[in-house]
Scaffold this motif. Structure first.
Motif, PDB file in Angstrom:
ATOM      1  N   ALA A 180       3.794  34.212  49.614  1.00  0.00           N
ATOM      2  CA  ALA A 180       3.600  35.565  49.082  1.00  0.00           C
ATOM      3  C   ALA A 180       4.789  36.464  49.423  1.00  0.00           C
ATOM      4  N   ARG A 181       5.095  37.354  48.521  1.00  0.00           N
ATOM      5  CA  ARG A 181       6.194  38.303  48.735  1.00  0.00           C
ATOM      6  C   ARG A 181       5.751  39.697  48.342  1.00  0.00           C
ATOM      7  N   ASP A 182       6.242  40.676  49.085  1.00  0.00           N
ATOM      8  CA  ASP A 182       6.020  42.070  48.731  1.00  0.00           C
ATOM      9  C   ASP A 182       6.713  42.336  47.398  1.00  0.00           C
ATOM     10  N   PRO A 183       5.997  42.867  46.414  1.00  0.00           N
ATOM     11  CA  PRO A 183       6.594  43.009  45.081  1.00  0.00           C
ATOM     12  C   PRO A 183       7.799  43.953  45.038  1.00  0.00           C
ATOM     13  N   LYS A 184       7.865  44.907  45.938  1.00  0.00           N
ATOM     14  CA  LYS A 184       8.960  45.874  45.896  1.00  0.00           C
ATOM     15  C   LYS A 184      10.219  45.334  46.567  1.00  0.00           C
ATOM     16  N   THR A 185      10.053  44.808  47.768  1.00  0.00           N
ATOM     17  CA  THR A 185      11.234  44.362  48.525  1.00  0.00           C
ATOM     18  C   THR A 185      11.520  42.873  48.345  1.00  0.00           C
TER      19      THR A 185
END
Lengths: 361, 361
Positions: A180-185
């Motif tokens: 999973a990844r933070d959509p912004k950063t």
């Protein structure tokens, strides 16, 4: 973070207007979802902060301002043998909220992202969900339809996160965090922890403190990564929990996750969780919202010296800015109490020179 | 110890025939009372066992027989870096039942003595109890009348041990332990702990283990003394518990004891308690009765090497002799499982050369 002011998460999650009216079931499950926290790639997660103590200043990401001075003064005072406020090491208990205190909780608590992803991941095992309006709304990102089917969505969340063993669920959390990844950063969520807090945790431990997480998030979602990221082992993670049931499955002893809440570790539940799991009153407590108020009160109510701190999210440029008027993780009453009692309010903007650790290569 | 076979505690407590039929309320409260444990004089309690390691042999009270060999072999194997069974220190979790495993539970569990004493101590605040048949039976030591009024007695016990703050109750336990004496030996209850187990706890900790109590007794009754007596701090005491409620009393934050059970940490509850409080599967578990069976099973079910042990009370001369036919703390199914799976059964008579520490002067 504070949960029960967060009932409009559906609207927030999907960026459009929803309905704020929810029932008791939702309010309870809300505590599981919305007061939860963190993420991390188990393989490439943030450092534990232990490495931060190599420099002469153990708190280099803290500016030379009042909060840093208050922390250093307090630690010196309770650890100096001979001081009237000396506290023996075994009683140096420090408790930290997680969401919004140790890592970011905006725009949506990480555990909520995970819980919703679990609904999607479990869908192939539940062909009947295809005709479920809440499921359809979820995959279509249809906020108004979701708002109209909140109850069904909560049932889906409960089902998608139950029925497996605790070991299986633990692996699911690890796998999710790894990708999973933070959509912004575009960074792993576990890199979006606060560098000044990593330093503070390590500094406290170096001074004989035992550091605990006391979060509204669930223990199951935090324990797989808190040791690696914060240096806080599973047995020092206090949180909300679902009911688990012991049974022999094909002769093998397992703990099965039941679709039922066991304990909500938020608000007035936090001192209860501290009592149940630690049995000593903390001498340092760090939160960021009204859901932490009772934990701070309880800490301040001890017989000796204590330190109470709040993160004030006032840094829209580097993180987020929200406080009294926020519908999620409101900082209102606790701020008033902090002002009234001289608790330390940490301005993210003014008191921290760094927010997140450097990105891993 | 195992609780639910102990329903005739009224008869046992008062030495005459009572009735064994009890309802669900009793069965539950029984867990609070009968699976509980320990006593100690806070001022003159038994040593922590840390002092036992001064001799070359860290386990001098253990005879040179199979259980001692099994313990030494296991510890050497999991702590030797390079061993295929090496376990890193943070995963070296050892769990111990308390009643009958770390101290004596016969002829009556110490917590039950305490709970009944509390009824008598609270009586002046409850003039209405004078006409309560259970109270009259208690002060008259009238076992048959008590048997006929079990439900009322349980209500009295619940009332007498609720309503105060956790701090007040903690002090009550400390005060009681400071003056209570075992009627047979006239020693403080906390001196009736098992010397070989004090040595074992210290030996495990010296080898990087974290030692926990996992007892059916309540956390409130154990925490005031386990650190001094066993070297086990409050946060490593897992037990049954009553509901506590956070509130501000005259502006002071307190936790209030409610007359309601929160959790019964016995039988299948023990793995649940371990999961909730530790979040790792133990690699060593020590019990003495069927109430410990699931804890041992759960430990044995881990992926690596583990050690499961049972105290067999076969020493009527130095302590007590009870096993399969005992109505309290029966050792029956767990014994069969031990034989089937090669768990270590420790004969108090044959494997321990000392039972209790020397009396304090």
């Amino acid at each position: 973070m504070e949960c029960f002011a967060s009932r409009d998460w559906v609207r927030r999650a999907f960026g459009r207007a929803g309905r704020a009216s929810v029932g008791a079931t939702f309010a309870l499950y809300c505590a599981l979802m919305l007061t939860s926290a963190l993420t991390l790639t188990m393989s490439g997660c943030a450092s534990t902060g232990a490495t931060q103590t190599a420099s002469a200043d153990p708190l280099p990401s803290w500016n030379d301002s009042a909060p840093k001075h208050a922390i250093e003064k307090f630690v010196a005072d309770v650890t100096h043998d001979g001081s009237p406020n000396y506290v023996p090491p075994e009683q140096r208990i420090a408790v930290f909220d997680n969401d919004g205190t140790l890592w970011s909780e905006q725009p949506m608590p990480v555990q909520l992202v995970f819980l919703l992803d679990q609904v999607k991941a479990q869908a192939p095992n539940h062909p009947e969900w295809k005709s479920n309006p809440a499921y359809k709304a979820l995959v279509d990102h249809d906020a108004s339809a979701l708002a109209a089917h909140q109850k069904q969505l909560l049932q889906l969340i409960a089902l998608a996160n139950s029925g497996m063993t605790t070991d299986e669920y633990d692996q699911t959390v690890r796998d999710w965090l790894a990708s999973a990844r933070d959509p912004k950063t575009h960074r792993p969520y576990t890199e979006l922890v606060y560098q000044p807090q990593l330093e503070l945790l390590a500094y406290l431990r170096a001074n004989g403190f035992k550091t605990y997480i006391v979060s509204g998030g669930t223990i199951e979602f935090m324990r797989p990564w808190t040791e690696k990221v914060y240096g806080i082992p599973p047995e020092q993670v206090i949180g909300s929990s679902q009911v688990v049931k012991y049974e022999l499955r094909d002769g093998k002893p397992v703990l099965l996750r039941m679709p039922k809440l066991d304990f909500v570790n938020d608000g007035a539940g936090k001192p209860v969780g501290i009592y149940r799991n630690i049995g000593r009153r903390p001498i340092l407590a760090f939160g960021n919202s009204d859901g932490d108020l009772q934990m701070l009160e309880y800490t301040a109510g001890g017989s000796g010296e204590s330190l109470e701190l709040l993160v004030h999210h006032d840094d829209a440029a580097r993180e987020f800015a929200y406080d009294r008027d926020s519908r999620m993780a409101k900082l209102d009453k606790a701020w008033d109490e902090a002002l009234a009692h001289g608790w330390t309010v940490v301005s993210m903007k003014s008191d921290w020179n760094t927010v997140y650790p450097a990105a891993k290569q």
